[in-house]
Design a protein around this motif. Structure first.
Motif, mmCIF file in Angstrom:
data_model
loop_
_atom_site.group_PDB
_atom_site.id
_atom_site.type_symbol
_atom_site.label_atom_id
_atom_site.label_comp_id
_atom_site.label_asym_id
_atom_site.label_seq_id
_atom_site.Cartn_x
_atom_site.Cartn_y
_atom_site.Cartn_z
ATOM 1 N N SER A 195 0.647 -1.247 -0.004
ATOM 2 C CA SER A 195 -0.013 0.018 0.047
ATOM 3 C C SER A 195 0.765 1.480 -0.090
ATOM 4 O O SER A 195 0.683 2.105 -0.588
ATOM 5 C CB SER A 195 -0.929 0.202 1.241
ATOM 6 N N GLU B 143 -7.803 -7.524 -5.631
ATOM 7 C CA GLU B 143 -8.616 -6.526 -5.948
ATOM 8 C C GLU B 143 -8.339 -5.029 -5.599
ATOM 9 O O GLU B 143 -8.744 -4.077 -5.788
ATOM 10 C CB GLU B 143 -10.109 -6.841 -5.274
ATOM 11 N N LYS B 144 -7.628 -5.275 -4.227
ATOM 12 C CA LYS B 144 -7.482 -3.988 -3.540
ATOM 13 C C LYS B 144 -6.105 -3.177 -4.074
ATOM 14 O O LYS B 144 -6.041 -2.226 -4.156
ATOM 15 C CB LYS B 144 -6.767 -4.323 -1.846
#
Length: 264
Positions: free
Chosen positions: A17, A45-46
């Motif tokens: 992230s 998906e993230k």
């Protein structure tokens, strides 16, 4: 540069992230393996990165390979990938107690290993990571890794002999800080403050106090004395903490962590 994660739980996900947010790498430059399809789907998906159930695929892809599985699975995972990892691949361990010597013994040959110890505040980009490069790792390779780790917060190079101490003073200690915040909030609730407000006041007080230590450069004892007026409320509370052995309890807890990490 291609980055791979074998295992991608909380810490691996925090790193992916942060790297994407800071645009240090693109999603196509990263790959991660996860045991369960549900986890692979969530990562895909993230973050939009490549995901797989095959650890060997990750090892073959990566210039920097991060072993982010639990420590008890390290030997099994290394045995699975040791013939695939290339001589110039940087192998990064985030497990406590796994020395450079132990890692090379598992690979059965010299490997470019780096030991890292991040902590959970890395999940919001506010962590600190201790980094101990192995003998095979160049300064340029270390700099590349530090740049990626900056996505988690601060980094600091330490000698390997201090990595177990890093684990106790920053790796494990957030749990004790959370307990302290919870206890302060419980006291505030007992004295009539609503729970949510109590957590806010306690957490912000801890955050601000930590910032004062870092930004003023003053000794924590000096900052403590600044709060303690003669005959006041703060010194009254401190006397109770001293009576209950707060200092010795914290010291004993962290040293127990260090011993556990060392396998003593």
């Amino acid at each position: 540069m291609r980055l791979g994660f074998i295992g991608c739980g909380n810490m691996g996900g925090a790193m992916v992230s942060g790297i994407l947010k800071k645009q240090l790498l693109a999603s196509e430059d990263m790959i991660a393996s996860a045991l369960h399809e549900e986890s692979r789907k969530a990562l895909r998906e993230k973050f939009g990165i490549t995901v797989t159930s095959d650890n060997s695929e990750v090892a073959a892809f990566s210039d920097i390979l991060i072993l982010a599985v639990k420590p008890q699975f390290y030997a099994e995972v290394i045995h699975e990938i040791r013939e695939i990892v290339q001589p110039d691949t940087l192998v990064v361990s985030i497990a406590p107690g796994k020395t450079h010597q132990w890692l090379e013994e598992q690979f059965g040959r010299p490997v470019k290993t780096v030991r890292c110890m991040p902590n959970t505040p890395a999940m919001i980009g506010a962590g600190i990571t201790g980094v101990a490069p192995g003998e095979q790792v160049t300064e340029k390779e270390t700099a590349q890794l530090l740049r990626l780790l900056s996505a988690l917060g601060e980094t600091e190079i330490v000698p390997e002999r201090l990595m177990d101490v890093v684990g106790s003073v920053s790796g494990c200690s957030p749990a004790y800080v959370f307990m302290f915040i919870e206890a302060m909030a419980d006291a505030a609730v007992a004295d009539g403050m609503p729970r949510a407000q109590a957590y806010h006041f306690a957490a912000q007080a801890v955050l601000g106090s930590a910032e004062m230590v870092l930004k003023t450069g003053r000794h924590p004892g000096e900052l403590k004395d600044m709060v303690c007026s003669p005959g006041g409320t703060t010194i009254e509370g401190l006397s109770v903490l001293e009576e209950k052995g707060m200092r010795s309890a914290v010291i004993d807890a962290l040293r127990a962590c260090t011993r556990k990490s060392k396998g003593i």
